[in-house]
Design a protein around this motif. Structure first.
Motif, PDB file in Angstrom:
ATOM      1  N   LEU A  39      -3.807  -6.831  -5.267  1.00 50.46           N
ATOM      2  CA  LEU A  39      -4.560  -6.207  -6.351  1.00 50.46           C
ATOM      3  C   LEU A  39      -5.026  -4.817  -5.938  1.00 50.46           C
ATOM      4  CD1 LEU A  39      -6.799  -9.241  -7.379  1.00 50.46           C
ATOM      5  CD2 LEU A  39      -4.616  -8.561  -8.387  1.00 50.46           C
ATOM      6  N   LEU A  40      -4.813  -3.841  -6.835  1.00 49.33           N
ATOM      7  CA  LEU A  40      -5.402  -2.513  -6.694  1.00 49.33           C
ATOM      8  C   LEU A  40      -6.567  -2.428  -7.673  1.00 49.33           C
ATOM      9  CD1 LEU A  40      -2.332  -0.085  -6.510  1.00 49.33           C
ATOM     10  CD2 LEU A  40      -3.720  -0.973  -4.638  1.00 49.33           C
ATOM     11  N   THR A  41      -7.746  -2.072  -7.176  1.00 50.06           N
ATOM     12  CA  THR A  41      -8.954  -2.124  -7.992  1.00 50.06           C
ATOM     13  C   THR A  41      -9.539  -0.735  -8.189  1.00 50.06           C
ATOM     14  OG1 THR A  41      -9.434  -4.338  -7.159  1.00 50.06           O
ATOM     15  CG2 THR A  41     -11.240  -3.162  -8.217  1.00 50.06           C
ATOM     16  N   GLY A  42     -10.048  -0.505  -9.410  1.00 51.24           N
ATOM     17  CA  GLY A  42     -10.722   0.740  -9.711  1.00 51.24           C
ATOM     18  C   GLY A  42     -11.327   0.713 -11.091  1.00 51.24           C
ATOM     19  N   ALA A  43     -12.530   1.276 -11.244  1.00 49.49           N
ATOM     20  CA  ALA A  43     -13.196   1.412 -12.538  1.00 49.49           C
ATOM     21  C   ALA A  43     -13.398   0.070 -13.237  1.00 49.49           C
ATOM     22  CB  ALA A  43     -12.405   2.366 -13.439  1.00 49.49           C
ATOM     23  N   GLY A  44     -13.680  -0.973 -12.445  1.00 54.98           N
ATOM     24  CA  GLY A  44     -13.921  -2.282 -13.036  1.00 54.98           C
ATOM     25  C   GLY A  44     -12.662  -3.012 -13.469  1.00 54.98           C
ATOM     26  N   LEU A  45     -11.507  -2.523 -13.062  1.00 46.81           N
ATOM     27  CA  LEU A  45     -10.224  -3.113 -13.422  1.00 46.81           C
ATOM     28  C   LEU A  45      -9.417  -3.360 -12.163  1.00 46.81           C
ATOM     29  CD1 LEU A  45      -9.355  -0.631 -16.302  1.00 46.81           C
ATOM     30  CD2 LEU A  45     -10.167  -2.986 -16.608  1.00 46.81           C
ATOM     31  N   VAL A  49       0.092  -5.999  -8.305  1.00 45.07           N
ATOM     32  CA  VAL A  49       1.295  -5.260  -7.909  1.00 45.07           C
ATOM     33  C   VAL A  49       1.933  -5.935  -6.704  1.00 45.07           C
ATOM     34  CG1 VAL A  49       0.301  -3.081  -8.726  1.00 45.07           C
ATOM     35  CG2 VAL A  49       0.069  -3.709  -6.312  1.00 45.07           C
ATOM     36  N   SER A  50       3.166  -5.553  -6.454  1.00 43.01           N
ATOM     37  CA  SER A  50       3.842  -5.887  -5.203  1.00 43.01           C
ATOM     38  C   SER A  50       4.763  -4.727  -4.865  1.00 43.01           C
ATOM     39  CB  SER A  50       4.633  -7.200  -5.320  1.00 43.01           C
ATOM     40  OG  SER A  50       5.667  -7.088  -6.285  1.00 43.01           O
ATOM     41  N   ASP A  51       5.260  -4.712  -3.644  1.00 45.71           N
ATOM     42  CA  ASP A  51       6.232  -3.684  -3.286  1.00 45.71           C
ATOM     43  C   ASP A  51       7.469  -3.859  -4.162  1.00 45.71           C
ATOM     44  OD1 ASP A  51       4.546  -2.749  -1.341  1.00 45.71           O
ATOM     45  OD2 ASP A  51       5.515  -3.855   0.291  1.00 45.71           O
ATOM     46  N   ALA A  52       7.971  -2.762  -4.693  1.00 50.48           N
ATOM     47  CA  ALA A  52       9.158  -2.836  -5.546  1.00 50.48           C
ATOM     48  C   ALA A  52      10.390  -3.116  -4.697  1.00 50.48           C
ATOM     49  CB  ALA A  52       9.332  -1.536  -6.320  1.00 50.48           C
ATOM     50  N   PRO A  53      11.304  -3.910  -5.201  1.00 56.37           N
ATOM     51  CA  PRO A  53      12.535  -4.169  -4.436  1.00 56.37           C
ATOM     52  C   PRO A  53      13.427  -2.939  -4.391  1.00 56.37           C
ATOM     53  CG  PRO A  53      12.688  -5.125  -6.628  1.00 56.37           C
ATOM     54  CD  PRO A  53      11.286  -4.608  -6.492  1.00 56.37           C
ATOM     55  N   ALA A  54      14.304  -2.918  -3.409  1.00 60.33           N
ATOM     56  CA  ALA A  54      15.230  -1.790  -3.287  1.00 60.33           C
ATOM     57  C   ALA A  54      16.115  -1.682  -4.519  1.00 60.33           C
ATOM     58  CB  ALA A  54      16.074  -1.946  -2.032  1.00 60.33           C
ATOM     59  N   ARG A  55      16.479  -2.823  -5.049  1.00 58.93           N
ATOM     60  CA  ARG A  55      17.253  -2.847  -6.298  1.00 58.93           C
ATOM     61  C   ARG A  55      16.564  -3.814  -7.249  1.00 58.93           C
ATOM     62  NH1 ARG A  55      22.091  -0.588  -6.650  1.00 58.93           N
ATOM     63  NH2 ARG A  55      22.719  -2.006  -8.312  1.00 58.93           N
ATOM     64  N   LEU A  56      16.254  -3.322  -8.436  1.00 63.43           N
ATOM     65  CA  LEU A  56      15.546  -4.135  -9.428  1.00 63.43           C
ATOM     66  C   LEU A  56      16.526  -4.556 -10.505  1.00 63.43           C
ATOM     67  CD1 LEU A  56      12.957  -5.325 -10.581  1.00 63.43           C
ATOM     68  CD2 LEU A  56      12.490  -3.107 -11.645  1.00 63.43           C
ATOM     69  N   ARG A  57      16.758  -5.867 -10.561  1.00 66.32           N
ATOM     70  CA  ARG A  57      17.676  -6.407 -11.558  1.00 66.32           C
ATOM     71  C   ARG A  57      17.034  -7.641 -12.191  1.00 66.32           C
ATOM     72  NH1 ARG A  57      22.701  -7.488  -7.813  1.00 66.32           N
ATOM     73  NH2 ARG A  57      20.957  -7.863  -6.373  1.00 66.32           N
ATOM     74  N   PRO A  58      17.349  -7.910 -13.452  1.00 66.19           N
ATOM     75  CA  PRO A  58      16.739  -9.056 -14.148  1.00 66.19           C
ATOM     76  C   PRO A  58      17.396 -10.385 -13.779  1.00 66.19           C
ATOM     77  CG  PRO A  58      18.183  -7.894 -15.652  1.00 66.19           C
ATOM     78  CD  PRO A  58      18.169  -7.082 -14.371  1.00 66.19           C
ATOM     79  N   ARG A  59      17.321 -10.728 -12.488  1.00 70.46           N
ATOM     80  CA  ARG A  59      17.836 -12.021 -12.058  1.00 70.46           C
ATOM     81  C   ARG A  59      16.879 -13.131 -12.472  1.00 70.46           C
ATOM     82  NH1 ARG A  59      18.628 -10.506  -5.804  1.00 70.46           N
ATOM     83  NH2 ARG A  59      16.449  -9.917  -6.218  1.00 70.46           N
ATOM     84  N   ARG A  60      17.418 -14.304 -12.681  1.00 70.49           N
ATOM     85  CA  ARG A  60      16.599 -15.412 -13.190  1.00 70.49           C
ATOM     86  C   ARG A  60      15.425 -15.693 -12.273  1.00 70.49           C
ATOM     87  NH1 ARG A  60      16.172 -21.041 -12.897  1.00 70.49           N
ATOM     88  NH2 ARG A  60      15.550 -22.010 -14.879  1.00 70.49           N
ATOM     89  N   ASP A  90       3.554   5.351  -7.051  1.00 69.29           N
ATOM     90  CA  ASP A  90       2.805   5.121  -5.813  1.00 69.29           C
ATOM     91  C   ASP A  90       1.406   4.640  -6.159  1.00 69.29           C
ATOM     92  OD1 ASP A  90       0.827   7.398  -5.905  1.00 69.29           O
ATOM     93  OD2 ASP A  90       2.684   8.562  -5.893  1.00 69.29           O
ATOM     94  N   PRO A  91       0.683   4.076  -5.190  1.00 71.27           N
ATOM     95  CA  PRO A  91      -0.650   3.530  -5.481  1.00 71.27           C
ATOM     96  C   PRO A  91      -1.615   4.559  -6.037  1.00 71.27           C
ATOM     97  CG  PRO A  91       0.148   2.729  -3.364  1.00 71.27           C
ATOM     98  CD  PRO A  91       1.109   3.782  -3.807  1.00 71.27           C
ATOM     99  N   GLY A  92      -1.558   5.799  -5.558  1.00 70.08           N
ATOM    100  CA  GLY A  92      -2.487   6.816  -6.034  1.00 70.08           C
ATOM    101  C   GLY A  92      -2.370   7.067  -7.518  1.00 70.08           C
ATOM    102  N   VAL A  93      -1.152   7.133  -8.030  1.00 73.03           N
ATOM    103  CA  VAL A  93      -0.931   7.343  -9.460  1.00 73.03           C
ATOM    104  C   VAL A  93      -1.504   6.176 -10.256  1.00 73.03           C
ATOM    105  CG1 VAL A  93       0.844   7.477 -11.270  1.00 73.03           C
ATOM    106  CG2 VAL A  93       1.088   8.831  -9.183  1.00 73.03           C
ATOM    107  N   LEU A  94      -1.279   4.969  -9.769  1.00 70.91           N
ATOM    108  CA  LEU A  94      -1.755   3.787 -10.490  1.00 70.91           C
ATOM    109  C   LEU A  94      -3.283   3.719 -10.489  1.00 70.91           C
ATOM    110  CD1 LEU A  94      -1.099   1.254 -12.016  1.00 70.91           C
ATOM    111  CD2 LEU A  94      -0.675   0.088  -9.858  1.00 70.91           C
ATOM    112  N   GLU A  95      -3.901   4.000  -9.350  1.00 69.61           N
ATOM    113  CA  GLU A  95      -5.366   3.987  -9.290  1.00 69.61           C
ATOM    114  C   GLU A  95      -5.968   5.061 -10.192  1.00 69.61           C
ATOM    115  OE1 GLU A  95      -5.736   4.438  -5.119  1.00 69.61           O
ATOM    116  OE2 GLU A  95      -5.710   2.268  -4.702  1.00 69.61           O
ATOM    117  N   ALA A  96      -5.346   6.234 -10.227  1.00 68.94           N
ATOM    118  CA  ALA A  96      -5.824   7.292 -11.119  1.00 68.94           C
ATOM    119  C   ALA A  96      -5.707   6.876 -12.566  1.00 68.94           C
ATOM    120  CB  ALA A  96      -5.036   8.581 -10.868  1.00 68.94           C
ATOM    121  N   GLN A  97      -4.643   6.139 -12.887  1.00 72.95           N
ATOM    122  CA  GLN A  97      -4.463   5.672 -14.253  1.00 72.95           C
ATOM    123  C   GLN A  97      -5.544   4.676 -14.650  1.00 72.95           C
ATOM    124  OE1 GLN A  97      -1.719   6.795 -16.283  1.00 72.95           O
ATOM    125  NE2 GLN A  97      -3.268   6.090 -17.720  1.00 72.95           N
TER     126      GLN A  97
END
Length: 251
Positions: A39-45, A49-60, A90-97
């Motif tokens: 969990l990334l926390t900021g502003a009461g929210l 998240v998790s580390d993104a895979p090297a290749r992201l595919r919609p596997r079952r 990156d985490p900084g962008v998400l926390e700023a959001q």
């Protein structure tokens, strides 16, 4: 949220599952590609998240992992779920959001507190031709002419006319279903329909009303079972009722 859909990811890229109020527990089960969820926390929210895979595919297995993480989160309270494949650079962008959109996101979470999403689909039931023809004067006349002078084209015309009538009856039943279910819902969202699936609607309603809602669906299914096959999916994470505006920073 910062959204990217890609087959390759940078080293710091995060896979985002959803936004919840601060204080929720991190899901225990692994996320997409078997990565641990944090969990990334900021502003009461907080953002799950998790580390993104090297290749992201919609596997079952990854689709199921994504859903499993959401199930753990939504069991703890309101959640703004992300659909499969949402990334943050990156985490900084998400926390700023989280900080910049805190008011908007918090209001949405409060609007979903104690609510569930249920989706109702209705499909055409082919059959009951005799009853349909009996009620429809035009079909009765067409059937009579076809019996008097049967040929391939006449049979095709009759078959097409009956199919149109069956779909018309199913759509009429779908309108009745919606009219009876709408009073349970605070909001509804209509999904795509076609000639076979004539009803696809998501309902946002208080969790306390779920049993009564299902009873109402069952009653409509008994009423229209010869014309419309009804099914209920849920409760679901409230995908259909999440507004991700204002536009995410860095998109």
């Amino acid at each position: 949220m910062p959204v990217t859909t890609a087959t390759t990811t940078a080293e710091d890229t995060l896979y985002v599952y959803g936004i919840a109020p601060a204080g929720v527990r991190a899901p225990r089960r692994p996320g997409v590609d078997g990565a641990p969820v944090r969990l990334l926390t900021g502003a009461g929210l907080c953002a799950a998240v998790s580390d993104a895979p090297a290749r992201l595919r919609p596997r079952r297995r990854d689709l199921l992992a994504h859903q499993g993480v959401l199930d753990e989160l939504v069991a703890q309270g309101p959640l703004l779920p992300m659909r499969f494949g949402v990334l943050s650079p990156d985490p900084g962008v998400l926390e700023a959001q989280l900080r910049s959109d805190a008011g908007h996101l918090t209001r949405q979470l409060e609007s979903l507190r104690g609510r569930v999403e249920l989706n109702v689909k209705g499909s055409v039931v082919p059959g009951c031709f005799v009853e349909l023809v009996r009620r429809d004067q035009g079909l009765r006349e067409l059937a009579r002419r076809t019996r008097q002078k049967p040929d391939y084209e006449a049979n095709v015309r009759l078959g097409e006319a009956i199919a149109r009538g069956v779909r018309r009856e199913a759509r009429r039943a779908a309108r009745d279903v919606l009219a009876h279910l709408a009073p349970f819902a605070e909001r509804t969202v209509h999904g795509p329909t076609d000639d076979e699936q004539v009803l696809s609607t998501s309902f946002l309603l208080p969790a306390a009303d779920e049993a009564r809602f299902r009873e109402a669906v069952a009653a409509r299914a008994r009423r229209w079972g010869d014309r419309l096959a009804l099914g209920v999916t849920g409760p679901l994470p409230c995908y259909s009722f999440v507004d991700q505006r204002p536009a995410p920073a860095g998109r």
